[in-house]
Design a protein around this motif. Structure first.
Motif, PDB file in Angstrom:
ATOM      1  N   ILE A 135       4.278  17.856  44.523  1.00  0.00           N
ATOM      2  CA  ILE A 135       4.216  19.316  44.566  1.00  0.00           C
ATOM      3  C   ILE A 135       3.028  19.780  45.381  1.00  0.00           C
ATOM      4  O   ILE A 135       3.132  20.700  46.196  1.00  0.00           O
ATOM      5  CB  ILE A 135       4.158  19.885  43.134  1.00  0.00           C
ATOM      6  CG1 ILE A 135       5.430  19.523  42.364  1.00  0.00           C
ATOM      7  CG2 ILE A 135       3.992  21.413  43.168  1.00  0.00           C
ATOM      8  CD1 ILE A 135       5.363  19.841  40.883  1.00  0.00           C
ATOM      9  N   GLU A 136       1.865  19.140  45.177  1.00  0.00           N
ATOM     10  CA  GLU A 136       0.671  19.539  45.917  1.00  0.00           C
ATOM     11  C   GLU A 136       0.849  19.333  47.412  1.00  0.00           C
ATOM     12  O   GLU A 136       0.396  20.144  48.222  1.00  0.00           O
ATOM     13  CB  GLU A 136      -0.543  18.760  45.407  1.00  0.00           C
ATOM     14  CG  GLU A 136      -1.020  19.218  44.030  1.00  0.00           C
ATOM     15  CD  GLU A 136      -2.301  18.547  43.599  1.00  0.00           C
ATOM     16  OE1 GLU A 136      -2.538  17.393  44.028  1.00  0.00           O
ATOM     17  OE2 GLU A 136      -3.060  19.159  42.835  1.00  0.00           O
ATOM     18  N   ILE A 153      14.284  27.830  40.413  1.00  0.00           N
ATOM     19  CA  ILE A 153      15.232  26.928  41.076  1.00  0.00           C
ATOM     20  C   ILE A 153      15.664  27.497  42.425  1.00  0.00           C
ATOM     21  O   ILE A 153      15.762  26.764  43.421  1.00  0.00           O
ATOM     22  CB  ILE A 153      16.456  26.683  40.173  1.00  0.00           C
ATOM     23  CG1 ILE A 153      16.040  25.816  38.969  1.00  0.00           C
ATOM     24  CG2 ILE A 153      17.586  26.015  40.938  1.00  0.00           C
ATOM     25  CD1 ILE A 153      17.141  25.613  37.949  1.00  0.00           C
ATOM     26  N   LYS A 154      15.894  28.806  42.473  1.00  0.00           N
ATOM     27  CA  LYS A 154      16.249  29.440  43.757  1.00  0.00           C
ATOM     28  C   LYS A 154      15.178  29.173  44.805  1.00  0.00           C
ATOM     29  O   LYS A 154      15.474  28.840  45.965  1.00  0.00           O
ATOM     30  CB  LYS A 154      16.403  30.953  43.571  1.00  0.00           C
ATOM     31  CG  LYS A 154      17.671  31.408  42.886  1.00  0.00           C
ATOM     32  CD  LYS A 154      17.712  32.942  42.868  1.00  0.00           C
ATOM     33  CE  LYS A 154      18.911  33.474  42.125  1.00  0.00           C
ATOM     34  NZ  LYS A 154      18.927  34.959  42.102  1.00  0.00           N
ATOM     35  N   GLU A 155      13.918  29.340  44.416  1.00  0.00           N
ATOM     36  CA  GLU A 155      12.819  29.151  45.359  1.00  0.00           C
ATOM     37  C   GLU A 155      12.713  27.685  45.782  1.00  0.00           C
ATOM     38  O   GLU A 155      12.408  27.380  46.938  1.00  0.00           O
ATOM     39  CB  GLU A 155      11.503  29.623  44.743  1.00  0.00           C
ATOM     40  CG  GLU A 155      11.428  31.114  44.490  1.00  0.00           C
ATOM     41  CD  GLU A 155      11.418  31.944  45.750  1.00  0.00           C
ATOM     42  OE1 GLU A 155      11.040  31.419  46.824  1.00  0.00           O
ATOM     43  OE2 GLU A 155      11.786  33.135  45.687  1.00  0.00           O
ATOM     44  N   SER A 156      12.941  26.767  44.861  1.00  0.00           N
ATOM     45  CA  SER A 156      12.850  25.338  45.187  1.00  0.00           C
ATOM     46  C   SER A 156      13.869  24.946  46.241  1.00  0.00           C
ATOM     47  O   SER A 156      13.545  24.293  47.240  1.00  0.00           O
ATOM     48  CB  SER A 156      13.058  24.495  43.917  1.00  0.00           C
ATOM     49  OG  SER A 156      12.009  24.664  43.003  1.00  0.00           O
ATOM     50  N   CYS A 164      12.932  18.916  44.904  1.00  0.00           N
ATOM     51  CA  CYS A 164      12.888  19.646  46.177  1.00  0.00           C
ATOM     52  C   CYS A 164      11.557  19.462  46.887  1.00  0.00           C
ATOM     53  O   CYS A 164      11.510  19.366  48.121  1.00  0.00           O
ATOM     54  CB  CYS A 164      13.188  21.126  45.950  1.00  0.00           C
ATOM     55  SG  CYS A 164      14.897  21.467  45.474  1.00  0.00           S
ATOM     56  N   SER A 165      10.465  19.385  46.132  1.00  0.00           N
ATOM     57  CA  SER A 165       9.157  19.109  46.740  1.00  0.00           C
ATOM     58  C   SER A 165       9.168  17.749  47.422  1.00  0.00           C
ATOM     59  O   SER A 165       8.685  17.594  48.551  1.00  0.00           O
ATOM     60  CB  SER A 165       8.060  19.153  45.670  1.00  0.00           C
ATOM     61  OG  SER A 165       7.886  20.452  45.163  1.00  0.00           O
TER      62      SER A 165
END
Length: 281
Positions: free
Chosen positions: A149-150, A183-186, A261-262
């Motif tokens: 994520i980072e 989830i949409k943003e991911s 997703c990340s």
């Protein structure tokens, strides 16, 4: 694991969420005070103190504000420490977030990075189910997950960073988490990365099919997997089209999508950078 835990003299600590061990609260208190005394500038201390009191909805103490800078600094730190002692576990986390996100004028970024590292060390050593990621406290404990994520939120592609950052904010909002929009943003972060590679704005389902034409080869099984995830969010009964109610989307769903997703964004970035290096070479 220390002697007392190895030999069951005291029980081994399990990962803890929705609470804060007293020992961890004390260690974090020590880390904060090292920062206050060694790194926090006088003017920044005053500014943060005003910000904190306003955030808590309390009245400023005139005695504190009227002192000369040296005396005022000591009183401010003492009052912050008193607040910390009274904070409930979630208020401690709120305090850390506003401390890390405050707009400092003189205190350098390295000091804040060191503070964040020390606090994360306290949380890890005390087996707390929380870590600080990008100045927010989230209930993700696996180091590899945190690293993904980072890395995804800190790239050369601002539009991708912004979507991952927004997903993290929506997921980690302890008062009102929005897992559906997280989830949409991911998935939109993945879509944005694919559009960057393809050089045009196109929906993810089509963009995945065009990656190979733009020099990025992805194994068919992996491509199909993400097309299926995109379908989960995008068909008429999916998240992006409002077919799935908020109550049907769980914390586990949002966490899985954020991490997955990340990781895929990071994978695509590496592929894209290698492709550009080869084309330039």
């Amino acid at each position: 694991m220390f002697f007392s835990e190895r030999y069951n003299i005291v029980p081994s600590k399990a990962i803890l969420i929705n609470d804060l061990r007293e020992t961890c609260k004390n260690k974090m208190f020590n880390s904060l005070n090292i920062f206050f005394n060694d790194d926090l500038d006088d003017e920044d201390a005053k500014g943060f103190y005003i910000y904190m009191i306003d955030f808590l909805g309390e009245k400023l103490v005139n005695q504190v504000m009227s002192y000369d800078p040296s005396g005022r600094f000591s009183l401010i730190i003492n009052d912050i420490n008193n607040h910390w002692d009274d904070f409930k576990w979630y208020q401690c986390f709120d305090f850390i977030e506003i401390l890390l996100q405050f707009d400092y004028m003189n205190t350098d970024e390295e000091s804040l990075i060191r503070l964040k590292d020390n606090l994360n060390g306290d949380l890890e050593n005390e087996k707390m189910g929380y870590r600080i990621i990008d100045n927010q406290i989230v209930d993700i404990t696996n180091k590899e997950e945190i690293d993904e994520i980072e890395e995804a939120v800190d790239s050369n592609f601002n539009i991708v960073n912004n979507h991952i950052q927004k997903s993290l904010e929506l997921y980690s909002d302890r008062k009102n988490p929005d897992y559906k929009n997280s989830i949409k943003e991911s998935i939109t972060a993945v879509e944005s990365m694919c559009c960057i590679i393809c050089g045009e704005k196109v929906e993810l389902g089509k963009a995945l099919g065009r990656l190979e034409k733009n020099g990025i080869y992805i194994h068919g099984a992996m491509k199909n997997g993400f097309q299926s995830l995109y379908g989960y969010t995008s068909d008429e009964s999916g998240i992006r089209h409002g077919g799935i109610e908020n109550k049907e989307v769980t914390e586990e769903d949002a966490k899985f999508m954020l991490i997955t997703c990340s990781a895929f964004v990071n994978y695509l970035k590496v592929k894209f950078n290698k492709m550009k290096e080869n084309s330039n070479g």
